[in-house]
Write a protein that holds these residues in place. Structure first.
Motif, PDB file in Angstrom:
ATOM      1  N   ASP A  97      40.678  39.007  23.586  1.00 40.89           N
ATOM      2  CA  ASP A  97      39.666  39.981  23.984  1.00 40.89           C
ATOM      3  C   ASP A  97      39.682  41.133  22.977  1.00 40.89           C
ATOM      4  O   ASP A  97      40.315  41.040  21.930  1.00 40.89           O
ATOM      5  CB  ASP A  97      39.898  40.461  25.432  1.00 40.89           C
ATOM      6  CG  ASP A  97      41.271  41.096  25.644  1.00 40.89           C
ATOM      7  OD1 ASP A  97      41.865  41.557  24.655  1.00 40.89           O
ATOM      8  OD2 ASP A  97      41.749  41.133  26.786  1.00 40.89           O
ATOM      9  N   GLU A  98      38.963  42.204  23.308  1.00 39.46           N
ATOM     10  CA  GLU A  98      38.830  43.304  22.334  1.00 39.46           C
ATOM     11  C   GLU A  98      40.165  43.999  22.052  1.00 39.46           C
ATOM     12  O   GLU A  98      40.386  44.494  20.955  1.00 39.46           O
ATOM     13  CB  GLU A  98      37.782  44.307  22.813  1.00 39.46           C
ATOM     14  CG  GLU A  98      38.102  44.917  24.177  1.00 39.46           C
ATOM     15  CD  GLU A  98      37.015  45.869  24.641  1.00 39.46           C
ATOM     16  OE1 GLU A  98      35.842  45.508  24.564  1.00 39.46           O
ATOM     17  OE2 GLU A  98      37.376  46.982  25.073  1.00 39.46           O
ATOM     18  N   ARG A  99      41.077  44.017  23.050  1.00 34.27           N
ATOM     19  CA  ARG A  99      42.379  44.660  22.822  1.00 34.27           C
ATOM     20  C   ARG A  99      43.228  43.821  21.864  1.00 34.27           C
ATOM     21  O   ARG A  99      43.902  44.364  20.995  1.00 34.27           O
ATOM     22  CB  ARG A  99      43.113  44.861  24.152  1.00 34.27           C
ATOM     23  CG  ARG A  99      44.375  45.715  24.052  1.00 34.27           C
ATOM     24  CD  ARG A  99      45.063  45.794  25.399  1.00 34.27           C
ATOM     25  NE  ARG A  99      45.514  44.491  25.832  1.00 34.27           N
ATOM     26  CZ  ARG A  99      46.738  43.999  25.607  1.00 34.27           C
ATOM     27  NH1 ARG A  99      47.627  44.720  24.972  1.00 34.27           N
ATOM     28  NH2 ARG A  99      47.060  42.804  26.018  1.00 34.27           N
ATOM     29  N   GLU A 123      50.326  45.557  40.298  1.00 33.99           N
ATOM     30  CA  GLU A 123      49.226  44.762  40.849  1.00 33.99           C
ATOM     31  C   GLU A 123      48.418  45.621  41.817  1.00 33.99           C
ATOM     32  O   GLU A 123      48.928  46.543  42.393  1.00 33.99           O
ATOM     33  CB  GLU A 123      49.753  43.525  41.577  1.00 33.99           C
ATOM     34  CG  GLU A 123      50.222  42.423  40.622  1.00 33.99           C
ATOM     35  CD  GLU A 123      49.074  41.792  39.809  1.00 33.99           C
ATOM     36  OE1 GLU A 123      47.925  41.835  40.272  1.00 33.99           O
ATOM     37  OE2 GLU A 123      49.345  41.277  38.727  1.00 33.99           O
ATOM     38  N   THR A 172      44.520  34.342  25.701  1.00 33.78           N
ATOM     39  CA  THR A 172      43.320  35.133  25.976  1.00 33.78           C
ATOM     40  C   THR A 172      43.035  36.024  24.777  1.00 33.78           C
ATOM     41  O   THR A 172      43.897  36.780  24.358  1.00 33.78           O
ATOM     42  CB  THR A 172      43.517  36.039  27.214  1.00 33.78           C
ATOM     43  OG1 THR A 172      44.039  35.245  28.266  1.00 33.78           O
ATOM     44  CG2 THR A 172      42.214  36.665  27.654  1.00 33.78           C
ATOM     45  N   LEU A 224      32.752  46.720  27.571  1.00 33.58           N
ATOM     46  CA  LEU A 224      33.717  46.470  28.652  1.00 33.58           C
ATOM     47  C   LEU A 224      33.564  47.512  29.772  1.00 33.58           C
ATOM     48  O   LEU A 224      33.622  47.176  30.958  1.00 33.58           O
ATOM     49  CB  LEU A 224      35.139  46.484  28.082  1.00 33.58           C
ATOM     50  CG  LEU A 224      36.232  45.914  28.965  1.00 33.58           C
ATOM     51  CD1 LEU A 224      35.872  44.527  29.455  1.00 33.58           C
ATOM     52  CD2 LEU A 224      37.539  45.847  28.181  1.00 33.58           C
ATOM     53  N   VAL A 231      38.669  39.446  30.307  1.00 29.75           N
ATOM     54  CA  VAL A 231      39.755  39.964  29.455  1.00 29.75           C
ATOM     55  C   VAL A 231      41.087  39.506  30.053  1.00 29.75           C
ATOM     56  O   VAL A 231      41.115  38.848  31.084  1.00 29.75           O
ATOM     57  CB  VAL A 231      39.731  41.517  29.346  1.00 29.75           C
ATOM     58  CG1 VAL A 231      38.468  41.991  28.651  1.00 29.75           C
ATOM     59  CG2 VAL A 231      39.868  42.161  30.715  1.00 29.75           C
ATOM     60  N   SER A 232      42.181  39.876  29.387  1.00 28.40           N
ATOM     61  CA  SER A 232      43.491  39.486  29.899  1.00 28.40           C
ATOM     62  C   SER A 232      43.993  40.516  30.921  1.00 28.40           C
ATOM     63  O   SER A 232      43.532  41.665  30.931  1.00 28.40           O
ATOM     64  CB  SER A 232      44.495  39.369  28.752  1.00 28.40           C
ATOM     65  OG  SER A 232      44.697  40.631  28.180  1.00 28.40           O
ATOM     66  N   ARG A 233      44.951  40.108  31.727  1.00 28.82           N
ATOM     67  CA  ARG A 233      45.550  41.017  32.709  1.00 28.82           C
ATOM     68  C   ARG A 233      46.211  42.198  31.992  1.00 28.82           C
ATOM     69  O   ARG A 233      46.175  43.328  32.448  1.00 28.82           O
ATOM     70  CB  ARG A 233      46.593  40.259  33.553  1.00 28.82           C
ATOM     71  CG  ARG A 233      47.115  41.049  34.737  1.00 28.82           C
ATOM     72  CD  ARG A 233      48.366  40.434  35.302  1.00 28.82           C
ATOM     73  NE  ARG A 233      49.472  40.467  34.354  1.00 28.82           N
ATOM     74  CZ  ARG A 233      50.216  41.545  34.107  1.00 28.82           C
ATOM     75  NH1 ARG A 233      49.972  42.670  34.729  1.00 28.82           N
ATOM     76  NH2 ARG A 233      51.192  41.491  33.226  1.00 28.82           N
ATOM     77  N   GLN A 234      46.810  41.895  30.838  1.00 27.24           N
ATOM     78  CA  GLN A 234      47.474  42.947  30.060  1.00 27.24           C
ATOM     79  C   GLN A 234      46.489  44.033  29.614  1.00 27.24           C
ATOM     80  O   GLN A 234      46.846  45.195  29.517  1.00 27.24           O
ATOM     81  CB  GLN A 234      48.166  42.345  28.821  1.00 27.24           C
ATOM     82  CG  GLN A 234      49.428  41.563  29.133  1.00 27.24           C
ATOM     83  CD  GLN A 234      49.151  40.128  29.554  1.00 27.24           C
ATOM     84  OE1 GLN A 234      48.010  39.712  29.674  1.00 27.24           O
ATOM     85  NE2 GLN A 234      50.214  39.364  29.786  1.00 27.24           N
ATOM     86  N   THR A 235      45.255  43.609  29.353  1.00 23.10           N
ATOM     87  CA  THR A 235      44.229  44.587  28.937  1.00 23.10           C
ATOM     88  C   THR A 235      43.896  45.534  30.090  1.00 23.10           C
ATOM     89  O   THR A 235      43.787  46.750  29.894  1.00 23.10           O
ATOM     90  CB  THR A 235      42.963  43.855  28.430  1.00 23.10           C
ATOM     91  OG1 THR A 235      43.336  43.056  27.306  1.00 23.10           O
ATOM     92  CG2 THR A 235      41.868  44.823  28.037  1.00 23.10           C
ATOM     93  N   GLN A 270      44.933  42.911  39.307  1.00 26.15           N
ATOM     94  CA  GLN A 270      44.629  43.055  37.872  1.00 26.15           C
ATOM     95  C   GLN A 270      44.139  41.718  37.310  1.00 26.15           C
ATOM     96  O   GLN A 270      43.205  41.667  36.520  1.00 26.15           O
ATOM     97  CB  GLN A 270      45.878  43.511  37.115  1.00 26.15           C
ATOM     98  CG  GLN A 270      46.255  44.955  37.370  1.00 26.15           C
ATOM     99  CD  GLN A 270      47.483  45.373  36.582  1.00 26.15           C
ATOM    100  OE1 GLN A 270      48.283  44.542  36.173  1.00 26.15           O
ATOM    101  NE2 GLN A 270      47.639  46.672  36.397  1.00 26.15           N
ATOM    102  N   GLU A 271      44.784  40.663  37.734  1.00 25.60           N
ATOM    103  CA  GLU A 271      44.437  39.315  37.271  1.00 25.60           C
ATOM    104  C   GLU A 271      42.995  38.957  37.654  1.00 25.60           C
ATOM    105  O   GLU A 271      42.232  38.448  36.823  1.00 25.60           O
ATOM    106  CB  GLU A 271      45.413  38.321  37.909  1.00 25.60           C
ATOM    107  CG  GLU A 271      45.359  36.923  37.333  1.00 25.60           C
ATOM    108  CD  GLU A 271      46.201  36.774  36.077  1.00 25.60           C
ATOM    109  OE1 GLU A 271      47.379  37.124  36.141  1.00 25.60           O
ATOM    110  OE2 GLU A 271      45.661  36.330  35.053  1.00 25.60           O
TER     111      GLU A 271
END
Lengths: 150, 66
Positions: free
Chosen positions: A82-84, A150, A80, B44, B25-29, B16-17
């Motif tokens: 993305d901006e991060r 989560e 993935t 965002l 975006v990713s889950r980590q983000t 989050q997922e």
């Protein structure tokens, strides 16, 4: 964020193969003086003026394969993007520049004579290797320590 | 910058997922934003606002040192 300057995702695997092959080739070339016969060159004008002459392009092939492989690993698209991840890439590139230049400056003081050429030749590899290390640590290793909520 | 993303996500009952997938975006983000380690871009933040149906200021707020 669509970072168009990245290689497609499969290039990472190609890069790993290239780095592994060029590393094996380096060991064979450096310790066992292995050279590909079909890469022999005739004439010696290419390195005139230096104390040595290179009549085989095996080491050039090895260097190009290693650089290409490292570039593919460093700049292949992740699962993935993305901006991060773009920010992480930028920060990792900055850290790798700082570390590489510090090592280069140390080389200026600690390595003299013809051996210094090795320091200059190694610079692009070190830069990419440190970038790969820093980026992958920040991207994949450090988040494992963070809580997975989560 | 502080945020109440986790609360807004809980209201919509999103993981989050799932939230990450909806805004691309990713889950980590999402995790990084919720834990205050990453401040998202305006794009965002506006995507999140559209998803939550609320203005950005309702879940992002400046802190004293910002």
């Amino acid at each position: 964020m669509n970072n168009r300057l990245l290689f497609p995702r499969p290039f990472k695997a190609v890069g790993l193969v290239l780095v592994a092959l060029s590393f094996i080739l380096f060991i064979a070339w450096n310790w066992y003086h292995f050279e590909f016969g079909f890469l022999a060159t005739t004439g010696g004008s290419r390195t005139e003026g230096l104390d040595f002459q290179d009549h085989n392009l095996t080491n050039e092939l090895m260097a190009i394969a290693m650089l290409t492989g490292l570039l593919f690993i460093a700049f292949a698209r992740g699962r993935t993007e993305d901006e991060r991840t773009a920010l992480l890439r930028l920060q990792s590139l900055q850290v790798s520049q700082y570390v590489s230049y510090v090592l280069f400056v140390l080389g200026l003081f600690l390595v003299n004579g013809l051996a210094f050429i090795s320091v200059m030749l190694l610079f692009p590899y070190v830069l990419l290797a440190i970038f790969i290390l820093v980026y992958h640590c920040r991207m994949y290793l450090l988040p494992k320590f963070a809580a997975h909520e989560e | 910058m502080k945020n109440s993303l986790k609360v807004e996500r809980a209201i919509l009952n999103l993981t989050q997922e799932a939230l990450a997938a909806q805004i691309g975006v990713s889950r980590q983000t999402i995790h990084a934003i919720e834990s205050g380690k990453y401040v998202p871009s305006t794009v965002l933040a506006l995507k999140l606002a559209r998803l939550f149906g609320k203005p950005v200021e309702s879940f992002f707020a400046l802190e004293e040192n910002d």
